[in-house]
Structures are given as structure tokens and as C-alpha cells.
Design an enzyme around this catalytic site. Structure first.
Site, mmCIF file in Angstrom:
data_model
loop_
_atom_site.group_PDB
_atom_site.id
_atom_site.type_symbol
_atom_site.label_atom_id
_atom_site.label_comp_id
_atom_site.label_asym_id
_atom_site.label_seq_id
_atom_site.Cartn_x
_atom_site.Cartn_y
_atom_site.Cartn_z
ATOM 1 N N ASP A 34 49.264 20.665 22.793
ATOM 2 C CA ASP A 34 49.156 19.642 23.833
ATOM 3 C C ASP A 34 49.810 20.184 25.113
ATOM 4 O OD1 ASP A 34 48.469 16.582 24.232
ATOM 5 O OD2 ASP A 34 50.513 16.798 24.986
ATOM 6 N N HIS A 85 43.691 15.223 17.078
ATOM 7 C CA HIS A 85 44.614 15.839 18.033
ATOM 8 C C HIS A 85 45.950 16.235 17.414
ATOM 9 C CE1 HIS A 85 46.374 16.643 21.939
ATOM 10 N NE2 HIS A 85 47.371 15.828 21.676
#
Length: 321
Positions: free
Chosen positions: A107, A297
Site C-alpha cells: 500500500d 488488498h
């Protein structure tokens, strides 16, 4: 933090940083692996990696980024741009007497490790990017592109407003993390979920309370809730307030990354879909790529066995003793 190292506070760069280490390479035969989390994570994001990497013979070091967890969180947003954040990594390496490290980021941490490869190639032995690709510098300021493409409700646009998003999320950290750590939606549902999925403040404020579908345990969730109840959200959101500053800082710079690199994407990552990594080889010529199917994610929590296997296989091949 069961099965996770205790923190050591180290003065580095602009802040005192909390560092968590598992040393599987006392002989210093390989470069250490420095794990860099994203938002809204903390070093604990690497709970399923740090021990496995140490057992495989690596010195594994995770840190709470400046602004997160037990690290200092200065108020000045300018201290959270890529130049300052990578400068923190360099200062930490100097204190730990590390000449070169392999940087593994997810991220925002992924964005920062690519920046490390661009800005400090002499300290970067290798890079592992999870979910986050390296993209060419866009022709216009990124915030204007986000707002034009997604409208004013995109969370990155909303995060530019001082104090508002952090004060909102601080009203109920447990609700926030129950909202974040959800199992991923199948791809055929993506068109129905956009663009409202990107309105994180609106979903937090107005959506029904999430009840099921958590991909982390209650014990792990409690670590995040306790940490953010203590630290607040202001530090981490400052990363988003430097998107345009980071863009300006790269003007005229060489964007290529020469270090050997691994990128692992997640098939069901709506925020950083695997397609966004197409063409990365132009900027990262020494690149290996993989995609984990059925994964969203939060790769380190959702598919730790698969992610660890890919990372350690690459490390063993590229950094053999």
C-alpha cells in the site's frame, strides 16, 4: 501482540521510530529485509511475515512509520512527504549499521519502497512491492486527476481537508477497522460498487454497521483498535496530503529503479488492481511479477502462505548465500 516482537524506539530522521525485529541472520550473510506498512496499518501488519522470514535466515525488521503506532507523529504535514519518509529509512539504517537493505512494502509502504529505490539506490539492495505498482510520473498534479476522474468524494480528495477525516475516524476506531478489513468483493460486483466504494468517510459515517466478513481475527482487530485509540489517525493521513508534493519532487529526476525487484498483485484488489502494474518493466527493468488469485488488498492477512512463498522463493534466488 502475541507472536510479534516487542518494540525498540530508535531516533531516526524526523522522529523516534518503533522498530520490531526478528533476527534470523546473526552472521549477516544477506541484506536485511525492512518491512514498510501502508495506511491504515502499523508494523503489526507483518505479523505473518516477520517470523517466517527470520526462520528462513533473514534479519527481518518491521517499523511503525512516522505518524503511526508507537512512533512519533509530528503535526507538520510536510514531514510526511517521500523525501522525508525515505530519509527516515536511511537514518534508521545508519543507526542499525545497515549498509543496504531489501525493502518490502504494501500500500503506501509500497509507494515508499519504490521511492527508496529511486531516491536512495545506494542503500537499496532489492525491492518487494505488494499490491502497489510503480507508475510513471503523471503529466498533471495527481490530486487534480483523482478529482476529475472520481469526483470530490474520493477519499484521497477528502483527506486533503485538515483534521476532518482523522476526527471522524477517531469517533469509533473499531467501526473503522471493521469497515476496512472486509473480505474482497468478486470482480463482477465492482461496477456496482464504484464510485461509492472510494468514499471512505461517507461509508464510515452513513453505511450500516459491518457485522460479518472480517478477514482478521478479533484478537488482531483489537491490536489495531487499541493502537489507533492511543495514537489517533492524524499522522498517517498526512501521507495523502503529500501526493502532489511527491509529484513535484520527482520533476526532472530519473524515475527508474535499478535494484532487483519483485511485485505481487492481488486479483481482487479494487484499490490497486493488478492491471495498474502493466508496463512496470519500463521503469523497473529487473522485475519479476506475480498475481495471487482470490486475494484482495490485505494480502498479508488474506493469503500469507502464498505471499510468503513467493517472496521467500524470490529472495532465496536473488540473494543466495
Amino acid at each position: 501482540m502475541t507472536d510479534f516482537p516487542d518494540p525498540t524506539l530508535i531516533e531516526a530522521g524526523d522522529a523516534s521510530l518503533a522498530v520490531y525485529e526478528a533476527d534470523g541472520d546473526p552472521g549477516r550473510k544477506r541484506p536485511p529485509v525492512l518491512f514498510v506498512h501502508g495506511w491504515p496499518e502499523i508494523a503489526y501488519a507483518w505479523k505473518n511475515q516477520i517470523g517466517a522470514f527470520a526462520e528462513a535466515g533473514f534479519r527481518a525488521i518491521a517499523l511503525d512509520l512516522k505518524g503511526f503506532g508507537r512512533s512519533d507523529a509530528p503535526e507538520d504535514p510536510a514531514l510526511y512527504d517521500a523525501l522525508h519518509m525515505t530519509g527516515d529509512f536511511c537514518a534508521l539504517m545508519d543507526v542499525l549499521e545497515i549498509e543496504k537493505a531489501i525493502f518490502c512494502g504494501h500500500d503506501w509502504g509500497g509507494a515508499l519502497v519504490w521511492s527508496m529505490g529511486q531516491l536512495h539506490p545506494g542503500k537499496t539492495a532489492g525491492i518487494i512491492g505488494l499490491c502497489t505498482p510503480l507508475r510513471p510520473r503523471p503529466p498533471a498534479a495527481p490530486l487534480s486527476i483523482f478529482e476529475q476522474r472520481f469526483g470530490p468524494k474520493h477519499y484521497i480528495v477528502q483527506f486533503q481537508e485538515p483534521e476532518t477525516p482523522e476526527r471522524l475516524f477517531e469517533t469509533d476506531p473499531e467501526r473503522f477497522f471493521r469497515l476496512m478489513f472486509r473480505r474482497p468483493a468478486p470482480r463482477d460486483r465492482w461496477p456496482d460498487l464504484t464510485p461509492q466504494i472510494y468514499d471512505l468517510p461517507g461509508r464510515f459515517r452513513d453505511a450500516p454497521a459491518p457485522e460479518q466478513g472480517l478477514l482478521i481475527s478479533q484478537d488482531d482487530l483489537d491490536v489495531y483498535v487499541e493502537t489507533y485509540t492511543r495514537s489517533g489517525f492524524h499522522g498517517g493521513i498526512n501521507l495523502y496530503r503529500n501526493i502532489d508534493a511527491n509529484w513535484r519532487a520527482m520533476e526532472g529526476r530519473d524515475e527508474t529503479v535499478g535494484a532487483p525487484s519483485l511485485w505481487i498483485g492481488a486479483e481482487l484488489d479494487m484499490f490497486l488492481p493488478p492491471e495498474s502494474a502493466e508496463g512496470m518493466e519500463t521503469l523497473v527493468p529487473n522485475l519479476e511479477k506475480h498475481i495471487i488469485e482470490g486475494c484482495g488488498h490485505w494480502m498479508m492477512w488474506e493469503k500469507p502462505t502464498e505471499a510468503n512463498a513467493l517472496m521467500l522463493d524470490w529472495l532465496m534466488r536473488r540473494f543466495s548465500i
